[in-house]
Motif scaffolding. Structure first.
Motif, PDB file in Angstrom:
ATOM      1  N   HIS A 208       3.469   2.219  -4.581  1.00 34.41           N
ATOM      2  CA  HIS A 208       2.601   2.189  -3.323  1.00 34.41           C
ATOM      3  C   HIS A 208       3.647   1.933  -2.073  1.00 34.41           C
ATOM      4  O   HIS A 208       4.778   1.400  -2.059  1.00 34.41           O
ATOM      5  CB  HIS A 208       1.444   0.969  -3.219  1.00 34.41           C
ATOM      6  CG  HIS A 208       2.110  -0.432  -3.378  1.00 34.41           C
ATOM      7  ND1 HIS A 208       2.164  -0.683  -4.907  1.00 34.41           N
ATOM      8  CD2 HIS A 208       2.588  -1.418  -2.822  1.00 34.41           C
ATOM      9  CE1 HIS A 208       2.632  -1.929  -5.097  1.00 34.41           C
ATOM     10  NE2 HIS A 208       2.764  -2.431  -3.787  1.00 34.41           N
ATOM     11  N   SER A 224       7.576  -5.015   2.803  1.00 32.55           N
ATOM     12  CA  SER A 224       8.245  -5.171   1.387  1.00 32.55           C
ATOM     13  C   SER A 224       9.451  -4.295   1.279  1.00 32.55           C
ATOM     14  O   SER A 224       9.777  -3.152   1.463  1.00 32.55           O
ATOM     15  CB  SER A 224       7.307  -4.543   0.144  1.00 32.55           C
ATOM     16  OG  SER A 224       8.098  -4.806  -1.065  1.00 32.55           O
ATOM     17  N   GLU A 273       8.576  -9.587   1.897  1.00 35.98           N
ATOM     18  CA  GLU A 273       8.696  -9.498   0.427  1.00 35.98           C
ATOM     19  C   GLU A 273      10.143  -8.909   0.173  1.00 35.98           C
ATOM     20  O   GLU A 273      10.492  -7.849   0.388  1.00 35.98           O
ATOM     21  CB  GLU A 273       7.570  -8.710  -0.231  1.00 35.98           C
ATOM     22  CG  GLU A 273       7.457  -8.499  -1.660  1.00 35.98           C
ATOM     23  CD  GLU A 273       6.491  -7.729  -2.186  1.00 35.98           C
ATOM     24  OE1 GLU A 273       6.081  -6.818  -1.558  1.00 35.98           O
ATOM     25  OE2 GLU A 273       6.287  -7.821  -3.552  1.00 35.98           O
TER      26      GLU A 273
HETATM   27 FE   LIG Z   1       4.092  -5.862  -1.643  1.00 31.80          FE
END
Ligand SMILES: [Fe+2]
Length: 317
Positions: A208, A224, A273
């Motif tokens: 993703h 992230s 993240e």
């Molecule tokens: Fe994530």
């Protein structure tokens, strides 16, 4: 990769964005943003009245932080192939999604609004999605009779290698998935009912590059950043605790995307993240999208879910 001719990595006959290029985030305090993202391990530079976020040793700017307002995602920029620009312009027109470029900053490319009103920019640019699954950092094996762990007193700062994805809250996940597939040409990787959805680029990308979780309104959840090992995920968590950012969730492992994670809470109650070993969807592979039970949508293992992990503080402001 990128450029032109036979070396371009692309799925033939498909119009879709190839990479997440950048995000523009607005936050109340640039000083706090600089302190947080430097501690996280990014190369943070002042540029005019913004901060630019890079990874160390790479010129690409992954994020621009603007000061002065409540935290919100200002815009998200995706990269496209030059010969797809006309097709994207036609799609944007037929979707009625066109948007005037912002009055300042980088006005290049095509601008449109997503269903939540967030500005989306499409620019002809090199493909910054990796060409294959990111390899782990090389590990130096300790010879017999020697310890393998680094000394705490001399441990190096964890430094992400690249931006992987953004997760945003939306009041209507299926509507956002429809926009991302029909207009941006992303493909659904996995979802859980109408609660969460993960999308990848058709020309080869992480599992993703965009993800959406259901909420009562739009919001920015996390950015992230890819690191080179599970040890770096753990060291990243320690690095942030030591820098005064003790609130977080992890270390753990996701089911959807498979990555090992640690989320540290940023000064505005969203998250950043550290991610290692996320699944990769190659340019010539059709990922089999599936609808997963909700219990699989969060994690395989890790500490109990942080009680505020899926709280959207932008709608509570
Ligand atoms: Fe994530």
């Amino acid at each position: 990769m990128g450029g032109n001719g036979a070396s371009v990595r692309r799925r033939q006959g498909v119009v879709g964005v190839h990479s997440l290029q950048r995000f523009d985030l607005e936050v109340p305090s640039l000083d706090e943003a600089g302190r947080f993202y430097r501690a996280f391990g990014l190369d943070v530079r002042e540029s005019g009245d913004t901060l630019e976020l890079r990874v160390h040793g790479d010129a690409h700017c992954w994020g621009v932080v603007h000061g002065g307002g409540a935290k919100r995602m200002r815009s998200v920029t995706y990269g496209i192939h030059a010969d797809d620009a006309d097709a994207f312009a036609a799609r944007i027109a037929s979707a009625g999604a066109g948007l005037a470029p912002p009055s300042h900053g980088n006005r290049d490319g095509l601008w449109l609004a997503d269903p939540d009103g967030v500005a989306i920019q499409l620019v002809v640019a090199p493909n910054v999605s990796p060409a294959a699954k990111s390899p782990p950092s090389p590990v130096t094996q300790a010879p017999p009779g020697h310890g393998a762990a680094p000394a705490r007193s001399r441990v190096a700062q964890v430094r992400p290698r690249r931006l992987s994805h953004l997760l945003r809250f939306t009041p209507d996940v299926p509507r956002m998935v429809g926009f991302c597939t029909d207009v941006l040409g992303l493909r659904l990787s996995d979802r859980s009912a109408d609660l969460i959805a993960f999308l990848h680029g058709v020309h080869g990308s992480d599992h993703h590059i965009a993800a959406f979780a259901k909420s009562d309104g739009p919001g920015y959840h996390h950015s992230s950043w890819d690191v080179g090992s599970l040890d770096e995920v753990g060291r990243g968590s320690e690095q942030m605790r030591n820098a005064g950012y003790g609130d977080g969730w992890g270390v753990g492992r996701h089911v959807l995307g498979s990555n090992y994670f640690y989320y540290v809470r940023d000064p505005w109650k969203s998250w950043a993240e550290y991610s290692f070993d996320i699944d990769y969807v190659p340019v010539d592979v059709d990922w089999r999208a599936a609808d997963h039970p909700p219990e699989d949508s969060i994690y395989v293992w890790g500490p109990p879910l942080h009680p505020e992990f899926i709280v959207n503080h932008e709608t509570r402001a």
